[in-house]
Design a protein around this motif. Structure first.
Motif, PDB file in Angstrom:
ATOM      1  N   LEU A 180       0.818  -1.205   0.000  1.00 36.48           N
ATOM      2  CA  LEU A 180       0.000   0.000   0.000  1.00 36.48           C
ATOM      3  C   LEU A 180       0.859   1.266   0.000  1.00 36.48           C
ATOM      4  O   LEU A 180       0.589   2.224  -0.735  1.00 36.48           O
ATOM      5  N   SER A 181       1.911   1.276   0.798  1.00 31.74           N
ATOM      6  CA  SER A 181       2.697   2.495   0.991  1.00 31.74           C
ATOM      7  C   SER A 181       3.825   2.669  -0.020  1.00 31.74           C
ATOM      8  O   SER A 181       4.184   3.805  -0.351  1.00 31.74           O
ATOM      9  N   ILE A 209       0.662  -2.432   9.538  1.00 34.98           N
ATOM     10  CA  ILE A 209       0.761  -1.557   8.364  1.00 34.98           C
ATOM     11  C   ILE A 209       1.743  -0.426   8.613  1.00 34.98           C
ATOM     12  O   ILE A 209       2.613  -0.126   7.780  1.00 34.98           O
ATOM     13  N   LEU A 210       1.631   0.185   9.772  1.00 38.64           N
ATOM     14  CA  LEU A 210       2.336   1.447   9.991  1.00 38.64           C
ATOM     15  C   LEU A 210       3.777   1.295  10.449  1.00 38.64           C
ATOM     16  O   LEU A 210       4.614   2.144  10.137  1.00 38.64           O
ATOM     17  N   VAL A 211       4.110   0.227  11.170  1.00 41.82           N
ATOM     18  CA  VAL A 211       5.501   0.061  11.606  1.00 41.82           C
ATOM     19  C   VAL A 211       6.457  -0.065  10.421  1.00 41.82           C
ATOM     20  O   VAL A 211       7.469   0.641  10.358  1.00 41.82           O
ATOM     21  N   PRO A 212       6.179  -0.948   9.442  1.00 41.87           N
ATOM     22  CA  PRO A 212       7.069  -0.966   8.277  1.00 41.87           C
ATOM     23  C   PRO A 212       7.026   0.321   7.475  1.00 41.87           C
ATOM     24  O   PRO A 212       8.043   0.729   6.892  1.00 41.87           O
ATOM     25  N   THR A 213       5.879   0.978   7.461  1.00 44.44           N
ATOM     26  CA  THR A 213       5.783   2.260   6.756  1.00 44.44           C
ATOM     27  C   THR A 213       6.730   3.279   7.365  1.00 44.44           C
ATOM     28  O   THR A 213       7.357   4.080   6.656  1.00 44.44           O
ATOM     29  N   PRO A 223      -4.294   9.084  -0.689  1.00 47.73           N
ATOM     30  CA  PRO A 223      -3.249   9.631   0.180  1.00 47.73           C
ATOM     31  C   PRO A 223      -2.197   8.609   0.601  1.00 47.73           C
ATOM     32  O   PRO A 223      -1.042   8.975   0.825  1.00 47.73           O
ATOM     33  N   VAL A 224      -2.579   7.325   0.692  1.00 50.85           N
ATOM     34  CA  VAL A 224      -1.609   6.307   1.096  1.00 50.85           C
ATOM     35  C   VAL A 224      -0.526   6.155   0.032  1.00 50.85           C
ATOM     36  O   VAL A 224       0.657   6.019   0.348  1.00 50.85           O
ATOM     37  N   SER A 225      -0.930   6.194  -1.244  1.00 56.61           N
ATOM     38  CA  SER A 225       0.049   6.114  -2.332  1.00 56.61           C
ATOM     39  C   SER A 225       0.799   7.422  -2.505  1.00 56.61           C
ATOM     40  O   SER A 225       1.949   7.435  -2.953  1.00 56.61           O
ATOM     41  N   ALA A 226       0.158   8.532  -2.149  1.00 58.83           N
ATOM     42  CA  ALA A 226       0.749   9.851  -2.396  1.00 58.83           C
ATOM     43  C   ALA A 226       1.633  10.351  -1.255  1.00 58.83           C
ATOM     44  O   ALA A 226       2.442  11.265  -1.451  1.00 58.83           O
ATOM     45  N   VAL A 227       1.517   9.754  -0.052  1.00 57.20           N
ATOM     46  CA  VAL A 227       2.174  10.341   1.117  1.00 57.20           C
ATOM     47  C   VAL A 227       3.697  10.344   0.996  1.00 57.20           C
ATOM     48  O   VAL A 227       4.361  11.276   1.461  1.00 57.20           O
ATOM     49  N   ILE A 228       4.277   9.336   0.359  1.00 61.58           N
ATOM     50  CA  ILE A 228       5.736   9.318   0.225  1.00 61.58           C
ATOM     51  C   ILE A 228       6.211  10.451  -0.679  1.00 61.58           C
ATOM     52  O   ILE A 228       7.249  11.059  -0.449  1.00 61.58           O
ATOM     53  N   TYR A 229       5.412  10.775  -1.706  1.00 65.46           N
ATOM     54  CA  TYR A 229       5.732  11.914  -2.567  1.00 65.46           C
ATOM     55  C   TYR A 229       5.486  13.224  -1.819  1.00 65.46           C
ATOM     56  O   TYR A 229       6.260  14.181  -1.944  1.00 65.46           O
ATOM     57  N   PHE A 230       4.413  13.251  -1.032  1.00 61.70           N
ATOM     58  CA  PHE A 230       4.061  14.448  -0.261  1.00 61.70           C
ATOM     59  C   PHE A 230       5.159  14.793   0.737  1.00 61.70           C
ATOM     60  O   PHE A 230       5.573  15.955   0.859  1.00 61.70           O
ATOM     61  N   ALA A 231       5.642  13.783   1.447  1.00 61.66           N
ATOM     62  CA  ALA A 231       6.694  14.025   2.435  1.00 61.66           C
ATOM     63  C   ALA A 231       7.993  14.427   1.763  1.00 61.66           C
ATOM     64  O   ALA A 231       8.677  15.376   2.200  1.00 61.66           O
ATOM     65  N   LEU A 250       6.835  18.512   1.637  1.00 65.28           N
ATOM     66  CA  LEU A 250       7.380  18.860   2.951  1.00 65.28           C
ATOM     67  C   LEU A 250       8.901  18.933   2.941  1.00 65.28           C
ATOM     68  O   LEU A 250       9.506  19.433   3.891  1.00 65.28           O
ATOM     69  N   GLY A 251       9.512  18.414   1.893  1.00 69.32           N
ATOM     70  CA  GLY A 251      10.963  18.543   1.731  1.00 69.32           C
ATOM     71  C   GLY A 251      11.790  17.592   2.558  1.00 69.32           C
ATOM     72  O   GLY A 251      13.007  17.778   2.682  1.00 69.32           O
ATOM     73  N   ASP A 252      11.188  16.560   3.118  1.00 69.46           N
ATOM     74  CA  ASP A 252      11.936  15.617   3.965  1.00 69.46           C
ATOM     75  C   ASP A 252      11.225  14.271   3.957  1.00 69.46           C
ATOM     76  O   ASP A 252      10.138  14.135   4.520  1.00 69.46           O
ATOM     77  N   ALA A 253      11.838  13.268   3.341  1.00 75.03           N
ATOM     78  CA  ALA A 253      11.211  11.944   3.257  1.00 75.03           C
ATOM     79  C   ALA A 253      10.951  11.347   4.632  1.00 75.03           C
ATOM     80  O   ALA A 253      10.035  10.527   4.807  1.00 75.03           O
ATOM     81  N   LYS A 254      11.737  11.752   5.631  1.00 72.21           N
ATOM     82  CA  LYS A 254      11.547  11.208   6.984  1.00 72.21           C
ATOM     83  C   LYS A 254      10.217  11.661   7.591  1.00 72.21           C
ATOM     84  O   LYS A 254       9.750  11.066   8.569  1.00 72.21           O
ATOM     85  N   GLN A 255       9.625  12.710   7.054  1.00 72.19           N
ATOM     86  CA  GLN A 255       8.313  13.157   7.536  1.00 72.19           C
ATOM     87  C   GLN A 255       7.252  12.079   7.317  1.00 72.19           C
ATOM     88  O   GLN A 255       6.242  12.051   8.010  1.00 72.19           O
ATOM     89  N   MET A 256       7.506  11.207   6.362  1.00 75.08           N
ATOM     90  CA  MET A 256       6.556  10.115   6.144  1.00 75.08           C
ATOM     91  C   MET A 256       6.434   9.250   7.394  1.00 75.08           C
ATOM     92  O   MET A 256       5.336   8.799   7.742  1.00 75.08           O
TER      93      MET A 256
END
Length: 457
Positions: free
Chosen positions: A41-42, A171-175, A258-266, A270-276
């Motif tokens: 999903l992510s 779902i969220l821990v590996p994400t 949003p689940v597919s888009a959040v990695i691009y969004f972060a 937001l300028g930082d992939a770690k924000q994901m």
């Protein structure tokens, strides 16, 4: 229609309460399966665009084609599950033998074979369609188990609510951790880092999923003749509650964008992939809280009312989020938390309402077909993720997204549109079919009593 009879492997009074060991095993297995689902999903969209180097529009089409195949494939696998008859039960054997190949294929989705563009695209089609088939062979049985552990809808609701709450971490821990581990493993080549990180979590999922085999007992045993395809079609036609749940799920498809888009969004907005990772952690907390309160909400306004109320609130908040923008991180965090809290009740209600429809179909037609009913749910869930990913891929293509570089304002606006406007549209659409859902808790109690009388006879 062919008739069926049910026997109960435990004492009758025990069916009202699911033993703790079985509930724990079901929860752990669901968590393990959600590890696999969460990875897909992510990160699947990102893996195919940024690791395999495929164009976003091509990836969106790939996912959509795979889901069209599932439209034919999932019901057949549901029939296969219904026809299974072993000394271990109907559904448990699948949860012993399928997890290992599923873990292997999940990892191969993040492997770049080094082929030409066309060869890589073909590889992606083959590996992703195979992944979908294997995932279905665990998804249908694990949810169908919830209907043979108890006849009580309230006991099923309690167990699934708790299981959904805890399994959300699957779902969220590996994400949260996969991007961090990927950077640690291979700072200069993220593709290798993602491959190794995904492999770790895929391996961890195997013993968890198999707990459903070792720790759960199929207590409600239905003696039935072999179910024919024509029987399942007739059952679906006469099962209005299942039809309406299925349509409501399809209407919710864009809520997965949003689940597919959040990695691009972060990474870009937001300028930082770690924000994901931070966003995912906040989502996890919101979802756990929302799931914990779902049984209480059901008691007050029933299942239909919960879906209507949360959908309306989500539309209002998503509209506000789009207006406020993402310049302020506090706004992003607060909106993420509240929206996740409001989204989670529907995730809990999906398997519960499908389970209720199994009882309804048995009451109306004399056929109890857990596998086919839950194949409708698994198919709908795949369509949801497919259309969400397809919509994100289409928006990225239309706004001229280029992988691995700084994005234009047009591309970032498109990403934020996928985070806000698309799910709001789906929340509005969900209100249409759910309005006609009429299977109340009172009606379910009457159905349960009548089925018990029939089975005693």
């Amino acid at each position: 229609m062919t008739s069926q009879t049910a026997t109960i492997s435990d004492h009758k009074e025990d069916l009202d309460v699911i033993p703790r060991k079985q509930s724990f095993s079901f929860t752990a297995a669901l968590g393990g399966q959600n590890i696999i689902f969460g990875i897909q999903l992510s990160f699947l969209m990102y893996a195919f665009t940024d690791i395999l180097g495929l164009l976003p529009a091509a990836v969106g089409t790939l996912v959509l084609v795979a889901r069209l195949w599932d439209g034919f494939n999932d019901p057949l696998m549901g029939i296969l599950a219904d026809r299974t008859n072993t000394r271990w039960g109907k559904f448990r054997p699948w949860l012993l033998f399928v997890p290992v190949p599923l873990a292997i294929v999940t990892t191969l989705c993040f492997y770049n074979p080094g082929f030409s563009y066309t060869g890589t695209l073909i590889y992606a089609y083959v590996i992703y369609i195979l992944w979908g088939m294997l995932y279905t062979l665990t998804d249908i049985p694990i949810w169908a188990l919830s209907t043979v552990m108890t006849r009580s809808s309230s006991a099923r609701t309690k167990m699934v609510s708790i299981a959904r709450s805890f399994s959300t971490m699957g779902i969220l821990v590996p994400t949260i951790l996969i991007p961090v581990l990927a950077e640690k493993f291979s700072p200069e080549d993220p593709s290798q880092g993602y491959f190794y990180s995904v492999a770790i979590f895929a391996v961890l999922s195997v013993p968890l999923i198999t707990l459903a085999f070792f720790g759960v007992k199929e207590r409600l045993v239905v003696k039935r003749p072999k179910i024919r395809l024509s029987d399942t079609v007739n059952v679906f036609r006469s099962n209005r509650p299942l039809q309406l749940v299925f349509l409501t799920m399809l209407c919710s498809s864009l809520t997965a964008a949003p689940v597919s888009a959040v990695i691009y969004f972060a990474t870009y907005n937001l300028g930082d992939a770690k924000q994901m990772g931070i966003i995912s952690l906040i989502s996890m907390l919101g979802m756990i809280i929302g799931m914990a309160f779902t049984p209480m909400m059901i008691k007050r306004i029933q299942k239909k009312g919960v879906i209507i109320a949360t959908s309306i609130l989500r539309v209002a908040l998503l509209s506000l989020y789009f207006y406020l923008g993402y310049d302020d991180l506090i706004t992003v965090y607060v909106m993420t938390f509240v929206l996740a809290t409001l989204n989670s009740p529907f995730l809990v209600l999906q398997p519960i309402m499908v389970g209720d429809s199994v009882d309804y179909a048995e009451w109306k037609t004399g056929i109890r077909s857990e596998g086919v009913a839950f194949s409708c749910m698994t198919f709908a869930n795949k369509v949801i993720t497919a259309l969400g990913a397809f919509a994100v891929g289409l928006i990225l293509s239309m706004t001229h997204y280029v992988a691995g570089t700084s994005q234009t304002q047009e591309a970032m606006d498109g990403i934020f549109l996928a985070m806000t406007v698309l799910p709001a549209i789906s929340c509005v659409l969900m209100l249409i079919p759910i309005k006609f859902y009429s299977l109340t808790d009172e009606k379910l109690a009457e159905i349960s009593k009548e089925l018990e009388v029939r089975n005693e006879k």
